[in-house]
Design a protein around this motif. Structure first.
Motif, short mmCIF file in Angstrom:
data_model
loop_
_atom_site.label_atom_id
_atom_site.label_comp_id
_atom_site.label_asym_id
_atom_site.label_seq_id
_atom_site.Cartn_x
_atom_site.Cartn_y
_atom_site.Cartn_z
N LEU A 42 0.80 -1.04 -0.01
CA LEU A 42 -0.04 -0.05 -0.01
C LEU A 42 0.90 1.14 -0.07
O LEU A 42 1.79 1.27 0.64
CB LEU A 42 -0.89 0.12 1.59
N VAL A 49 3.94 2.73 2.80
CA VAL A 49 2.93 2.56 3.86
C VAL A 49 2.81 1.40 4.59
O VAL A 49 2.93 1.08 5.78
CB VAL A 49 1.56 3.36 3.85
N ILE A 97 -9.59 2.53 14.26
CA ILE A 97 -9.38 4.20 13.61
C ILE A 97 -8.53 4.25 12.51
O ILE A 97 -7.24 3.51 12.45
CB ILE A 97 -8.87 4.77 14.61
N GLU A 98 -8.93 4.77 11.14
CA GLU A 98 -8.13 4.93 10.24
C GLU A 98 -8.44 6.44 9.69
O GLU A 98 -9.71 6.87 9.53
CB GLU A 98 -8.50 3.81 8.98
N ASN A 100 -7.15 7.64 6.28
CA ASN A 100 -7.25 7.76 4.94
C ASN A 100 -8.51 7.30 4.34
O ASN A 100 -9.01 6.34 4.66
CB ASN A 100 -6.05 7.02 4.17
N VAL A 103 -8.76 3.95 2.38
CA VAL A 103 -8.27 2.96 3.26
C VAL A 103 -9.49 2.55 4.18
O VAL A 103 -9.90 1.64 4.35
CB VAL A 103 -7.07 3.28 4.19
N ASP A 143 -0.49 0.96 14.96
CA ASP A 143 0.40 0.85 13.70
C ASP A 143 -0.04 2.06 12.94
O ASP A 143 -0.80 1.59 11.78
CB ASP A 143 0.35 -0.46 13.19
N THR A 144 0.24 3.35 13.10
CA THR A 144 -0.15 4.24 12.00
C THR A 144 1.19 4.61 11.19
O THR A 144 1.95 3.59 10.95
CB THR A 144 -0.60 5.54 12.67
N TYR A 145 1.62 5.82 10.68
CA TYR A 145 2.63 6.16 9.65
C TYR A 145 3.00 7.54 10.02
O TYR A 145 2.16 8.22 10.31
CB TYR A 145 2.16 5.74 8.22
N LEU A 147 3.56 11.38 9.28
CA LEU A 147 2.87 12.11 8.36
C LEU A 147 3.47 13.25 8.34
O LEU A 147 3.49 14.24 7.37
CB LEU A 147 1.43 12.38 8.76
C1 LIG Z 1 1.26 0.91 8.45
S1 LIG Z 1 -0.40 1.05 7.87
C2 LIG Z 1 -1.22 0.01 9.03
C3 LIG Z 1 -1.04 -1.48 8.65
C4 LIG Z 1 -1.93 -2.58 9.41
N1 LIG Z 1 -1.25 -2.80 10.64
C5 LIG Z 1 -1.88 -3.80 8.54
O1 LIG Z 1 -1.64 -4.79 9.03
O2 LIG Z 1 -2.02 -3.70 7.20
C6 LIG Z 1 -0.51 2.54 8.62
C7 LIG Z 1 -2.14 3.23 8.50
O3 LIG Z 1 -2.26 4.16 9.39
C8 LIG Z 1 -3.02 5.06 8.70
N2 LIG Z 1 -2.81 6.38 9.52
C9 LIG Z 1 -1.76 7.15 9.47
N3 LIG Z 1 -1.71 8.09 10.31
C10 LIG Z 1 -2.83 7.98 10.99
C11 LIG Z 1 -3.43 8.79 12.05
N4 LIG Z 1 -2.75 9.81 12.60
N5 LIG Z 1 -4.67 8.22 12.53
C12 LIG Z 1 -5.23 7.34 12.04
N6 LIG Z 1 -4.92 6.69 11.01
C13 LIG Z 1 -3.46 6.95 10.47
C14 LIG Z 1 -2.81 5.15 7.26
O4 LIG Z 1 -3.58 5.70 6.61
C15 LIG Z 1 -2.68 3.73 7.25
O5 LIG Z 1 -3.71 3.03 6.63
#
Ligand SMILES: C[S@@+](CC[C@H](N)C(=O)[O-])C[C@H]1O[C@@H](n2cnc3c(N)ncnc32)[C@H](O)[C@@H]1O
Length: 227
Positions: A42, A49, A97-98, A100, A103, A143-145, A147
């Motif tokens: 993704l 990500v 919580i998500e 995007n 997503v 597990d976010t990312y 930004l």
């Molecule tokens: C690394 S991925 C998560 C992977 C997931 N654990 C899996 O198994 O596929 C990170 C996700 O966090 C979301 N994200 C990033 N920052 C965020 C935030 N501050 N609050 C909520 N979601 C967030 C991104 O859009 C992305 O979909």
């Protein structure tokens, strides 16, 4: 983790890569940006990500977050890999919580097919978790990312005190650790300052592909943090 430690741990390349890709000046744009899914990964705003070589690691995090069963909170849906594994445990409710939009649409599809109740919440966790009750979760998987460039290798730190507030006593917190071999003193200090004292971990073996832009190690830490 200070810069020298990052270099020693072999993470310098990741720091450069994410900085080179760059971050939007407006974090809000992340919500609207197109999420590009392929069979194995993704990407959003050109950032790597999530990639599916993390499958075994996600399974391990999901097992830890579900140890006390009950209500589990997950932050960041991504490819839904950890979410799928959380659902294999006899938990009661799965709150996700998500931020995007694309997503989040995948999360709604996941909810429709889930066997255990899913409560999807849309937006940045920073805007959402404050409305969740104290001591209302048995497990949390973060597990976010990052930004912004300031959040690289540290996007989980501001959540630690929220994790402590949201967990029931005895509840378990785990997160994408960004550490290859142990929980460093730097991370431990952040956890302790947030209220945690029972801090353990297991190691998960991983095999990132050679062209992976964010992980080069053969192991990654699975934190097991109990309130
Ligand atoms: C690394 S991925 C998560 C992977 C997931 N654990 C899996 O198994 O596929 C990170 C996700 O966090 C979301 N994200 C990033 N920052 C965020 C935030 N501050 N609050 C909520 N979601 C967030 C991104 O859009 C992305 O979909």
């Amino acid at each position: 983790m200070i810069r020298n430690d990052i270099a020693k741990a072999g993470l310098q390349k990741t720091l450069n890569t994410r900085e080179e890709i760059g971050f939007s000046e407006n974090v809000e744009s992340w919500k609207e940006s197109k999420a590009i899914f392929d069979e194995h990964s993704l990407r959003i705003e050109n950032h790597p990500v999530m990639e599916d070589w993390e499958d075994g690691y996600m399974k391990h995090l999901a097992k830890v977050a579900s140890l006390r069963q009950g209500r589990v909170l997950e932050l960041g849906f991504g490819m839904g890999i950890s979410a799928k594994y959380i659902q294999e445990n006899p938990i009661k409710q799965h709150v996700i919580i998500e931020a995007n939009n694309d997503v989040f649409d995948k999360l709604l599809e996941f909810k429709r097919n889930a066997s255990i109740e899913v409560l999807p919440l849309k937006g940045f966790w920073q805007d959402i978790t404050k409305d969740l009750e104290d001591e209302s979760f048995d497990g949390i998987l973060f597990d976010t990312y990052p930004l912004t460039k300031e959040e690289v290798h540290g996007n989980h730190f501001p959540f630690f005190s929220e994790a402590y507030r949201l967990l029931k006593p005895g509840g378990v917190f785990t997160y994408y650790s960004d550490e290859p071999e142990n929980i460093s003193d730097f991370h431990k200090e952040k956890l302790v300052l947030s209220g945690f004292s029972n801090i353990n971990f297991e190691l998960c073996e991983v095999e990132p592909p050679k062209n992976c832009e964010y992980w080069t190690h053969k192991t990654i830490v699975v934190p097991i943090i109990i309130k």
